[in-house]
Design an enzyme around this catalytic site. Structure first.
Site, PDB file in Angstrom:
ATOM      1  N   TYR A 138      62.422 -11.069  -2.816  1.00 43.92           N
ATOM      2  CA  TYR A 138      61.101 -11.663  -2.593  1.00 43.92           C
ATOM      3  C   TYR A 138      59.984 -10.790  -3.157  1.00 43.92           C
ATOM      4  O   TYR A 138      58.954 -11.290  -3.585  1.00 43.92           O
ATOM      5  CB  TYR A 138      60.830 -11.833  -1.089  1.00 43.92           C
ATOM      6  CG  TYR A 138      61.322 -13.117  -0.480  1.00 43.92           C
ATOM      7  CD1 TYR A 138      62.669 -13.454  -0.498  1.00 43.92           C
ATOM      8  CD2 TYR A 138      60.430 -13.992   0.139  1.00 43.92           C
ATOM      9  CE1 TYR A 138      63.109 -14.624   0.091  1.00 43.92           C
ATOM     10  CE2 TYR A 138      60.871 -15.160   0.735  1.00 43.92           C
ATOM     11  CZ  TYR A 138      62.210 -15.471   0.707  1.00 43.92           C
ATOM     12  OH  TYR A 138      62.634 -16.621   1.278  1.00 43.92           O
ATOM     13  N   LYS A 175      76.556  -9.352   0.330  1.00 46.73           N
ATOM     14  CA  LYS A 175      77.382  -9.802  -0.797  1.00 46.73           C
ATOM     15  C   LYS A 175      77.859  -8.546  -1.506  1.00 46.73           C
ATOM     16  O   LYS A 175      77.587  -8.311  -2.699  1.00 46.73           O
ATOM     17  CB  LYS A 175      76.534 -10.723  -1.700  1.00 46.73           C
ATOM     18  CG  LYS A 175      77.304 -11.454  -2.777  1.00 46.73           C
ATOM     19  CD  LYS A 175      78.177 -12.581  -2.277  1.00 46.73           C
ATOM     20  CE  LYS A 175      79.015 -13.131  -3.424  1.00 46.73           C
ATOM     21  NZ  LYS A 175      80.030 -14.107  -2.965  1.00 46.73           N
ATOM     22  N   ASP A 188      78.503 -15.984   1.586  1.00 49.36           N
ATOM     23  CA  ASP A 188      79.072 -17.327   1.362  1.00 49.36           C
ATOM     24  C   ASP A 188      79.990 -17.705   2.512  1.00 49.36           C
ATOM     25  O   ASP A 188      79.951 -18.822   3.041  1.00 49.36           O
ATOM     26  CB  ASP A 188      79.771 -17.417  -0.012  1.00 49.36           C
ATOM     27  CG  ASP A 188      80.673 -16.228  -0.314  1.00 49.36           C
ATOM     28  OD1 ASP A 188      80.685 -15.251   0.463  1.00 49.36           O
ATOM     29  OD2 ASP A 188      81.397 -16.279  -1.338  1.00 49.36           O
ATOM     30  N   ASP A 232      66.725 -15.890   5.052  1.00 46.17           N
ATOM     31  CA  ASP A 232      65.942 -17.120   4.906  1.00 46.17           C
ATOM     32  C   ASP A 232      66.879 -18.324   4.922  1.00 46.17           C
ATOM     33  O   ASP A 232      66.675 -19.295   5.660  1.00 46.17           O
ATOM     34  CB  ASP A 232      65.161 -17.059   3.583  1.00 46.17           C
ATOM     35  CG  ASP A 232      64.353 -18.322   3.344  1.00 46.17           C
ATOM     36  OD1 ASP A 232      63.700 -18.778   4.297  1.00 46.17           O
ATOM     37  OD2 ASP A 232      64.384 -18.855   2.217  1.00 46.17           O
ATOM     38  N   ASP A 249      67.761 -21.185   8.273  1.00 47.83           N
ATOM     39  CA  ASP A 249      67.585 -22.641   8.207  1.00 47.83           C
ATOM     40  C   ASP A 249      68.900 -23.337   8.538  1.00 47.83           C
ATOM     41  O   ASP A 249      68.934 -24.334   9.258  1.00 47.83           O
ATOM     42  CB  ASP A 249      67.122 -23.080   6.805  1.00 47.83           C
ATOM     43  CG  ASP A 249      65.612 -23.262   6.726  1.00 47.83           C
ATOM     44  OD1 ASP A 249      64.900 -22.560   7.462  1.00 47.83           O
ATOM     45  OD2 ASP A 249      65.150 -24.107   5.920  1.00 47.83           O
TER      46      ASP A 249
HETATM   47  C1  IPM Z   1      60.362 -18.793   6.011  1.00 47.89           C
HETATM   48  C2  IPM Z   1      59.807 -19.596   4.860  1.00 47.89           C
HETATM   49  C3  IPM Z   1      59.098 -18.658   3.892  1.00 47.89           C
HETATM   50  C4  IPM Z   1      60.128 -17.696   3.364  1.00 47.89           C
HETATM   51  C5  IPM Z   1      58.333 -19.357   2.782  1.00 47.89           C
HETATM   52  C6  IPM Z   1      57.312 -20.327   3.318  1.00 47.89           C
HETATM   53  C7  IPM Z   1      57.686 -18.378   1.838  1.00 47.89           C
HETATM   54  O1  IPM Z   1      60.813 -20.327   4.240  1.00 47.89           O
HETATM   55  O2  IPM Z   1      59.570 -18.160   6.720  1.00 47.89           O
HETATM   56  O3  IPM Z   1      61.566 -18.810   6.211  1.00 47.89           O
HETATM   57  O4  IPM Z   1      60.847 -18.007   2.387  1.00 47.89           O
HETATM   58  O5  IPM Z   1      60.244 -16.611   3.907  1.00 47.89           O
HETATM   59 MG    MG Z   2      62.697 -20.212   5.238  1.00 51.58          MG
END
Ligand code: IPM
Ligand code: MG
Length: 371
Positions: free
Chosen positions: A142, A189, A221, A245, A249
């Protein structure tokens, strides 16, 4: 306790859900006699519209001088399909994390018994799942050097980590594991990436300071697959920025709705609390957004300042609302309590003006009563 809280509602549904968590925090302050002061500032697309900058100077200064930041969401569709846009709302959040030194992003995930059917995963696989992801937040791909060649045909993002960046978050993850079921999984990884090999070496060495803990390793993975096959095997997961990240999710499906997942981002001096969902532009202004993720982020804020009883009161109210099905439509398909109504119910429970007791009668009539 006296706390100054910077409120950054941001874009999309950010303002509606943040309004509910401020309401909840005010109810806590009132009940427990705390002095919470709130001050708002813009961030994200709305800040670009107003000032040209997704993180204006005044916003950053307010965050720096506050004890904590309550963050809503950022992002707007008008930027999503424009890869060439020079200024993007997300830059506001990334810069804020970097400027405040918020290197540890903590994302708890659990399966609520009343919501097992809401997950796309089989109930027997997720029942009892309760894990927390420690995601490194200010390093890795990032924040490494980025470039595109002059002919526009090649692009590069560099992933870099150093030992101290790994150690500082690893310590926090080990300490969390000590408080939980004493198991820590490092996701990396290391079969391919040099940075992952540094993570493994550093974390393995650090584990000597925590002899009671079990440390294991998983390639990312495989971890992604294990997360849906058997999430109960995880307790504390430690991982780098990008893997965290993606995995967080994915893990959010265990809870039944991304609208329930809270997060804390902490550093040495500052801390920021935000729901993990995004700005959900399609829902903006409709009163359908789930405020619980933001409200549970406020509970993490309370925990951060050792206000553990207060945090428990908030979580208990949330569990009651779920048990009574006083939920927004992502959870309660048949009867749509609005964002505001869910917030009102939780505020009422916390202030003890809402005299709901969970019993069979209320569970049966719960959908009709508090409109
Ligand atoms: C998160 C989001 C952010 C990230 C974005 C909005 C930049 O997806 O907080 O997980 O990738 O960190
Ligand atoms: Mg995110």
């Amino acid at each position: 306790m006296k706390l100054k809280i910077a409120v950054l509602p941001g874009d999309g549904i950010g303002p509606e859900v943040t309004k509910q968590s401020v309401k909840v925090l005010k109810a806590i302050a009132e009940r427990f006699d705390h002095d919470f002061e709130f001050e708002e500032a813009v961030v994200g697309a709305i800040a670009i519209d107003r000032t040209g900058d997704p993180l204006p100077y005044d916003t950053l200064e307010l965050c720096k001088e506050s004890d904590a930041v309550l963050f809503g969401a950022i992002g707007h569709p008008k930027y999503d399909n424009h890869p060439n846009a020079k200024t993007r709302p997300e830059q506001g959040l990334l810069r804020l994390r970097k400027e405040l030194g918020l290197f540890a992003n903590i994302r708890p995930v659990k399966a609520y018994n009343n919501l097992l059917e809401h997950s796309p995963l089989r109930p027997e696989r997720i029942a009892g799942a309760d894990l927390v992801i420690y995601r490194e937040l200010t390093g890795g791909i990032y924040f490494g050097d980025k470039s595109t060649s002059e002919d526009g045909l090649t692009a590069t993002d560099v992933c870099t980590y150093n030992v101290s960046e790994i150690e500082r978050i690893a310590h926090l993850a080990f300490k969390a594991a000590e408080q939980r079921s004493k198991k820590l999984t490092l996701v990396d990884k290391a079969n391919v990436l040099e940075t992952s090999r540094l993570w493994r070496k550093t974390v393995t060495k650090l584990a000597e300071d925590y002899p009671d803990l079990e440390l294991d390793f998983l390639f990312v993975d495989n971890a992604a697959m294990q997360m849906v096959i058997n999430p109960k095997q995880f307790d504390v997961i430690l991982t780098e920025n990008m893997f965290g990240d993606i995995l967080s999710d994915e893990a959010s499906v265990i809870g039944g709705s991304i609208g329930l997942l809270a997060s804390a981002s902490t550093g040495l001096e500052n801390a920021l609390f935000e729901p993990i969902h995004g700005s959900f532009p399609q829902a903006t202004g409709k009163g359908i957004a789930n405020p619980v993720a933001s409200i549970l982020s406020a509970a993490m804020l309370l925990d951060h300042f050792n206000l553990t009883t207060e945090a428990k009161v908030v979580r208990k109210a949330v569990e009651e609302s779920i048990a009574l099905n006083i939920c927004t439509q992502d959870i309660n398909k048949n009867n749509h309590y609005s964002t505001e109504k869910v917030g009102d119910f939780l505020e009422g429970r916390i202030s003890e003006t809402e005299n709901y007791q969970i019993n069979d009668r209320n569970l049966n009539i719960g959908q009709m009563t508090i409109i």
